[in-house]
Design a protein around this motif. Structure first.
Motif, PDB file in Angstrom:
ATOM      1  N   GLU A 192       0.850  -1.189   0.000  1.00  0.00           N
ATOM      2  CA  GLU A 192       0.000   0.000   0.000  1.00  0.00           C
ATOM      3  C   GLU A 192       0.879   1.231   0.000  1.00  0.00           C
ATOM      4  OE1 GLU A 192      -3.930   0.746   2.091  1.00  0.00           O
ATOM      5  OE2 GLU A 192      -2.578   2.014   3.237  1.00  0.00           O
ATOM      6  N   ASP A 193       0.548   2.186  -0.830  1.00  0.00           N
ATOM      7  CA  ASP A 193       1.418   3.349  -0.986  1.00  0.00           C
ATOM      8  C   ASP A 193       0.567   4.561  -1.381  1.00  0.00           C
ATOM      9  OD1 ASP A 193       3.739   4.795  -1.060  1.00  0.00           O
ATOM     10  OD2 ASP A 193       4.221   4.274  -3.127  1.00  0.00           O
ATOM     11  N   LEU A 194      -0.346   4.966  -0.493  1.00  0.00           N
ATOM     12  CA  LEU A 194      -1.204   6.122  -0.787  1.00  0.00           C
ATOM     13  C   LEU A 194      -0.385   7.401  -0.701  1.00  0.00           C
ATOM     14  CD1 LEU A 194      -4.607   5.700   1.102  1.00  0.00           C
ATOM     15  CD2 LEU A 194      -4.265   5.802  -1.358  1.00  0.00           C
ATOM     16  N   ASN A 195      -0.429   8.215  -1.740  1.00  0.00           N
ATOM     17  CA  ASN A 195       0.214   9.529  -1.687  1.00  0.00           C
ATOM     18  C   ASN A 195      -0.800  10.511  -1.094  1.00  0.00           C
ATOM     19  OD1 ASN A 195       1.302  12.106  -2.244  1.00  0.00           O
ATOM     20  ND2 ASN A 195       2.492  11.262  -3.944  1.00  0.00           N
ATOM     21  N   LEU A 196      -0.782  10.621   0.233  1.00  0.00           N
ATOM     22  CA  LEU A 196      -1.792  11.426   0.926  1.00  0.00           C
ATOM     23  C   LEU A 196      -1.824  12.863   0.430  1.00  0.00           C
ATOM     24  CD1 LEU A 196      -1.787  10.443   4.709  1.00  0.00           C
ATOM     25  CD2 LEU A 196      -3.389   9.796   2.917  1.00  0.00           C
ATOM     26  N   PHE A 197      -0.646  13.446   0.206  1.00  0.00           N
ATOM     27  CA  PHE A 197      -0.617  14.847  -0.218  1.00  0.00           C
ATOM     28  C   PHE A 197      -1.281  15.040  -1.575  1.00  0.00           C
ATOM     29  CE2 PHE A 197       1.542  18.055  -2.831  1.00  0.00           C
ATOM     30  CZ  PHE A 197       1.108  19.190  -2.170  1.00  0.00           C
ATOM     31  N   GLU A 198      -0.948  14.180  -2.520  1.00  0.00           N
ATOM     32  CA  GLU A 198      -1.515  14.317  -3.863  1.00  0.00           C
ATOM     33  C   GLU A 198      -3.038  14.226  -3.829  1.00  0.00           C
ATOM     34  OE1 GLU A 198      -0.657  12.534  -8.336  1.00  0.00           O
ATOM     35  OE2 GLU A 198      -0.143  11.337  -6.584  1.00  0.00           O
ATOM     36  N   ILE A 199      -3.563  13.295  -3.032  1.00  0.00           N
ATOM     37  CA  ILE A 199      -5.009  13.089  -2.977  1.00  0.00           C
ATOM     38  C   ILE A 199      -5.699  14.202  -2.194  1.00  0.00           C
ATOM     39  CG2 ILE A 199      -6.837  11.527  -2.176  1.00  0.00           C
ATOM     40  CD1 ILE A 199      -4.698   9.242  -2.436  1.00  0.00           C
ATOM     41  N   LEU A 200      -5.101  14.603  -1.063  1.00  0.00           N
ATOM     42  CA  LEU A 200      -5.771  15.535  -0.148  1.00  0.00           C
ATOM     43  C   LEU A 200      -5.451  17.006  -0.417  1.00  0.00           C
ATOM     44  CD1 LEU A 200      -5.130  13.493   3.117  1.00  0.00           C
ATOM     45  CD2 LEU A 200      -7.349  13.807   2.018  1.00  0.00           C
ATOM     46  N   GLN A 201      -4.602  17.279  -1.405  1.00  0.00           N
ATOM     47  CA  GLN A 201      -4.172  18.657  -1.631  1.00  0.00           C
ATOM     48  C   GLN A 201      -5.327  19.658  -1.753  1.00  0.00           C
ATOM     49  OE1 GLN A 201      -0.983  21.165  -4.326  1.00  0.00           O
ATOM     50  NE2 GLN A 201      -1.626  19.176  -5.001  1.00  0.00           N
ATOM     51  N   ILE A 246       3.351  23.138   4.304  1.00  0.00           N
ATOM     52  CA  ILE A 246       3.081  22.296   3.133  1.00  0.00           C
ATOM     53  C   ILE A 246       2.761  23.156   1.911  1.00  0.00           C
ATOM     54  CG2 ILE A 246       1.555  20.523   2.183  1.00  0.00           C
ATOM     55  CD1 ILE A 246       1.350  19.335   4.984  1.00  0.00           C
ATOM     56  N   ILE A 247       2.026  24.246   2.116  1.00  0.00           N
ATOM     57  CA  ILE A 247       1.707  25.131   0.977  1.00  0.00           C
ATOM     58  C   ILE A 247       2.968  25.801   0.442  1.00  0.00           C
ATOM     59  CG2 ILE A 247       0.510  27.274   0.337  1.00  0.00           C
ATOM     60  CD1 ILE A 247      -1.815  26.345   2.113  1.00  0.00           C
ATOM     61  N   SER A 248       3.903  26.140   1.339  1.00  0.00           N
ATOM     62  CA  SER A 248       5.178  26.707   0.862  1.00  0.00           C
ATOM     63  C   SER A 248       5.945  25.667   0.064  1.00  0.00           C
ATOM     64  CB  SER A 248       6.017  27.213   2.038  1.00  0.00           C
ATOM     65  OG  SER A 248       6.528  26.122   2.781  1.00  0.00           O
ATOM     66  N   GLY A 249       5.755  24.390   0.436  1.00  0.00           N
ATOM     67  CA  GLY A 249       6.378  23.305  -0.327  1.00  0.00           C
ATOM     68  C   GLY A 249       5.806  23.189  -1.728  1.00  0.00           C
ATOM     69  N   VAL A 250       4.523  23.538  -1.887  1.00  0.00           N
ATOM     70  CA  VAL A 250       3.913  23.557  -3.227  1.00  0.00           C
ATOM     71  C   VAL A 250       4.587  24.623  -4.073  1.00  0.00           C
ATOM     72  CG1 VAL A 250       1.794  23.979  -4.522  1.00  0.00           C
ATOM     73  CG2 VAL A 250       1.685  22.703  -2.373  1.00  0.00           C
ATOM     74  N   ASN A 251       4.758  25.801  -3.473  1.00  0.00           N
ATOM     75  CA  ASN A 251       5.363  26.922  -4.207  1.00  0.00           C
ATOM     76  C   ASN A 251       6.824  26.663  -4.567  1.00  0.00           C
ATOM     77  OD1 ASN A 251       2.907  28.261  -3.906  1.00  0.00           O
ATOM     78  ND2 ASN A 251       3.540  29.209  -1.958  1.00  0.00           N
ATOM     79  N   SER A 252       7.528  25.921  -3.681  1.00  0.00           N
ATOM     80  CA  SER A 252       8.941  25.630  -3.956  1.00  0.00           C
ATOM     81  C   SER A 252       9.118  24.319  -4.713  1.00  0.00           C
ATOM     82  CB  SER A 252       9.724  25.582  -2.639  1.00  0.00           C
ATOM     83  OG  SER A 252       9.264  24.508  -1.837  1.00  0.00           O
ATOM     84  N   LYS A 253       7.969  23.740  -5.137  1.00  0.00           N
ATOM     85  CA  LYS A 253       7.976  22.484  -5.906  1.00  0.00           C
ATOM     86  C   LYS A 253       8.688  21.345  -5.151  1.00  0.00           C
ATOM     87  CE  LYS A 253       7.353  24.353 -10.550  1.00  0.00           C
ATOM     88  NZ  LYS A 253       6.608  25.508 -10.041  1.00  0.00           N
ATOM     89  N   ARG A 254       8.414  21.253  -3.849  1.00  0.00           N
ATOM     90  CA  ARG A 254       8.922  20.132  -3.052  1.00  0.00           C
ATOM     91  C   ARG A 254       8.288  18.842  -3.576  1.00  0.00           C
ATOM     92  NH1 ARG A 254       7.141  21.215   2.371  1.00  0.00           N
ATOM     93  NH2 ARG A 254       8.920  22.596   2.695  1.00  0.00           N
ATOM     94  N   PRO A 255       9.037  17.753  -3.709  1.00  0.00           N
ATOM     95  CA  PRO A 255       8.480  16.510  -4.264  1.00  0.00           C
ATOM     96  C   PRO A 255       7.253  16.034  -3.476  1.00  0.00           C
ATOM     97  CG  PRO A 255      10.867  16.347  -4.057  1.00  0.00           C
ATOM     98  CD  PRO A 255      10.478  17.622  -3.395  1.00  0.00           C
ATOM     99  N   PHE A 256       6.306  15.442  -4.220  1.00  0.00           N
ATOM    100  CA  PHE A 256       5.071  14.956  -3.603  1.00  0.00           C
ATOM    101  C   PHE A 256       5.347  13.984  -2.465  1.00  0.00           C
ATOM    102  CE2 PHE A 256       1.359  15.677  -6.778  1.00  0.00           C
ATOM    103  CZ  PHE A 256       1.665  17.036  -6.796  1.00  0.00           C
ATOM    104  N   GLU A 257       6.373  13.128  -2.642  1.00  0.00           N
ATOM    105  CA  GLU A 257       6.678  12.132  -1.616  1.00  0.00           C
ATOM    106  C   GLU A 257       7.074  12.805  -0.299  1.00  0.00           C
ATOM    107  OE1 GLU A 257       6.818  10.370  -5.511  1.00  0.00           O
ATOM    108  OE2 GLU A 257       7.904  12.104  -4.692  1.00  0.00           O
TER     109      GLU A 257
END
Length: 565
Positions: free
Chosen positions: A227-236, A376-387
């Motif tokens: 099991e490997d749910l990418n929580l961030f990708e789904i819950l963004q 986490i939102i700053s990570g979106v802006n800095s293109k932090r990897p989804f993982e």
């Protein structure tokens, strides 16, 4: 065609017991569209598997998107349906697996998981002008990543080569080793090898195993986590409401997730149930649900109100049918990376449009942690990897849940009677009853606010606990912990009995009392052998010696009867 199918002959298939196959899968179904019947079951593999009429009906309707006009090409999603066979499907290997794996990966024999690969393409040679067919893998095991990958691997093979590929697949799976937590498993499949690892319940996954699963293997080796749910990708899209959703899930509030695709709604439902990990979500949940489901009336009843369940739906009809449900997440057709949904502080009955958002009138007990959301939102802006984003989110939710549960874990440990109350000659004492007021009295000195002071999460913790105590999540957790305490007390009583001087105890006792003790010890030894009471082999050996001590003190006629029985 792959080599795997060519290696299987008809005699081998006839002689197969399918025990190895059923360690992993219940069956594989092919569902097609019939002009007269609609969705219809075309075939089942292995051929011996018999499905009930209700199972067939539910599988057929769940195998196709509810409104599939927009689902051209290939669509994959996950379903969960009631298992009418229940414990009849559980094998010894499954019980062994459940005793070692994390709670989130345990088998619940009341349900079957389904992994669906649906294909819809134009085909002028067919009467309807479209080819519409699904391959569905059914299993008791919630290996959502592994089985989804396998389904995506085998379905195109089947669409190209027909039933012979699924027959070969079944024979391959029959050869697999049992699913054992804590070991790396190599699973040959149609010319490739899926390599996976099932974690142990203590989460002590060795670094070497993790490294092994991340190294590139041979060309035919496919490394896959179970099991490997990418929580961030789904819950963004709902990230700014994550604490509200955590509360709704931990107290088992009814939630409906509406989407245009079963892929989207099934992913969101599964992600919601993982928000409270490591606490197990014990309400019902259906990643994808249709109006044809046998439980449709139960879930949509306005008389009894919504049950504690999370539903994923795609049919617009549900917007009217479930308008009395208190919480709705409406997903957009495009789960874009930058969009974030607004919170509509209104009951779903007030929804007047199809705009995406979270619709609820629920007032949270706790304040949100703005720091983690900003991070986490700053990570979106800095293109932090989804993982990395997913790991951040997962760790925060884990800490939040653990902070909530640790005071309860401490309190329930205090319900254990004192050691001096345990006597070898009396029944084991029982844990003290759970008293909410006594628990609340512990919060000032050992409450969750002490571990969460730096995170900014404050609020009415007592109010949240009171609501939690009425939920199936609490009931399941408490029953498990109370049972563990009870068995621990029985084990301590047996330990005391194993060292007691029973030769002295029998002196002057009535025979009926001595015989009663013999029968009790025999029953306890039997329970130990069945692994109901957690004691080691040394204690069992000593109990057998004590049993011999008592029996040797009895008259020969009784001695012979008790030794045989």
């Amino acid at each position: 065609m792959t080599d795997g199918a060519n290696n299987v002959n008809e005699n081998e298939l006839k002689e197969t017991t399918w025990d190895g196959f059923h360690n992993w899968l219940y069956c594989i179904c092919v569902v097609t569209f019939d002009l007269e019947l609609g969705q219809a079951l075309e075939s089942v593999f292995p051929r011996h598997v018999a499905l009930s009429k209700q199972q067939i009906s539910n599988i057929c309707y769940l195998a196709f998107p509810d409104s599939n006009s927009g689902c051209m090409g290939d669509t994959t999603f996950i379903i969960r349906l009631q298992n009418s066979q229940g414990n009849k499907n559980l094998k010894e290997e499954h019980n062994s697996y459940n005793s070692k794996c994390p709670t989130s990966l345990q088998i619940d024999s009341s349900y079957l998981w389904g992994y669906v690969y649906f294909r819809q393409v134009k085909d002028v040679t067919l009467p309807r002008g479209y080819f519409q067919k699904s391959v569905v893998i059914l299993s008791l095991l919630p290996f959502n990543n592994l089985f989804s990958k396998i389904c995506s691997y085998i379905a195109p093979e089947y669409f190209e080569n027909g039933e012979v590929s699924l027959e070969a697949l079944c024979y391959n799976i029959e050869q697999w080793p049992p699913p054992v937590p804590g070991t790396t498993l190599n699973l040959p499949l149609l010319g490739s090898v899926f390599q996976t690892y099932i974690p142990l319940s203590n989460n002590h996954t060795s670094n070497s195993t993790l490294a092994l699963l991340s190294e590139p293997g041979d060309n035919n080796q496919i490394l896959t986590h179970v099991e490997d749910l990418n929580l961030f990708e789904i819950l963004q899209p709902v990230l700014s409401h994550i604490h509200l959703l955590w509360e709704l899930v931990i107290v088992s509030e009814p939630i409906v997730v509406m989407a245009s695709s079963p892929t989207y709604c099934s992913s969101m439902v599964l992600a919601l149930t993982r928000l409270i990990s490591p606490l197990q979500y014990c309400g019902d949940y259906r990643p994808y649900f249709t109006i044809h489901d046998s439980e449709f009336k139960q879930f949509t009843s306005k008389v009894h109100g919504p049950p504690p369940v999370i539903l994923g739906v795609t049919n617009p009809f549900f917007a009217k049918t479930l308008h009395h449900w208190p919480h709705t997440i409406r997903l957009s057709d495009d789960l874009g990376q930058s969009q974030r949904y607004k919170l509509k502080k209104t009951a779903p009955t007030k929804m007047v449009d199809n705009t995406p958002g979270v619709f609820t009138a629920y007032k949270p007990f706790l304040q949100k942690d703005k720091n983690i959301i900003k991070k986490i939102i700053s990570g979106v802006n800095s293109k932090r990897p989804f993982e990395a984003q997913s790991a951040l989110l997962r760790r925060h939710l884990l800490e939040l849940t653990q902070s909530f549960m640790i005071p309860l874990e401490r309190y329930i440990a205090s319900l254990m009677p004192l050691q001096k109350s345990i006597s070898p000659f009396k029944a084991a004492p029982t844990p003290q009853p759970f008293n909410p007021d006594n628990f609340f009295a512990t919060l000032e000195a050992a409450g969750p606010q002490l571990t969460l002071n730096n995170t900014g999460i404050k609020g009415d913790w007592v109010g949240l606990y009171r609501k939690f105590f009425r939920s199936p999540n609490f009931k399941a957790w408490f029953n498990t912990r109370y049972t563990e305490l009870t068995l621990k007390l029985q084990a301590l009583q047996l330990e005391a009995l194993s060292t007691a001087d029973l030769k002295d105890w029998v002196q002057g006792r009535p025979e009926v009392e001595v015989v009663d003790m013999v029968l009790k010890i025999k029953n306890k030894i039997h329970k130990c052998n069945e692994h109901d009471i957690p004691v080691n082999e040394r204690i069992k050996e000593q109990l057998n010696l004590r049993l011999s001590d008592i029996i040797s003190s009895l008259p020969d006629d009784l001695k012979n009867i008790l030794q045989v029985s």
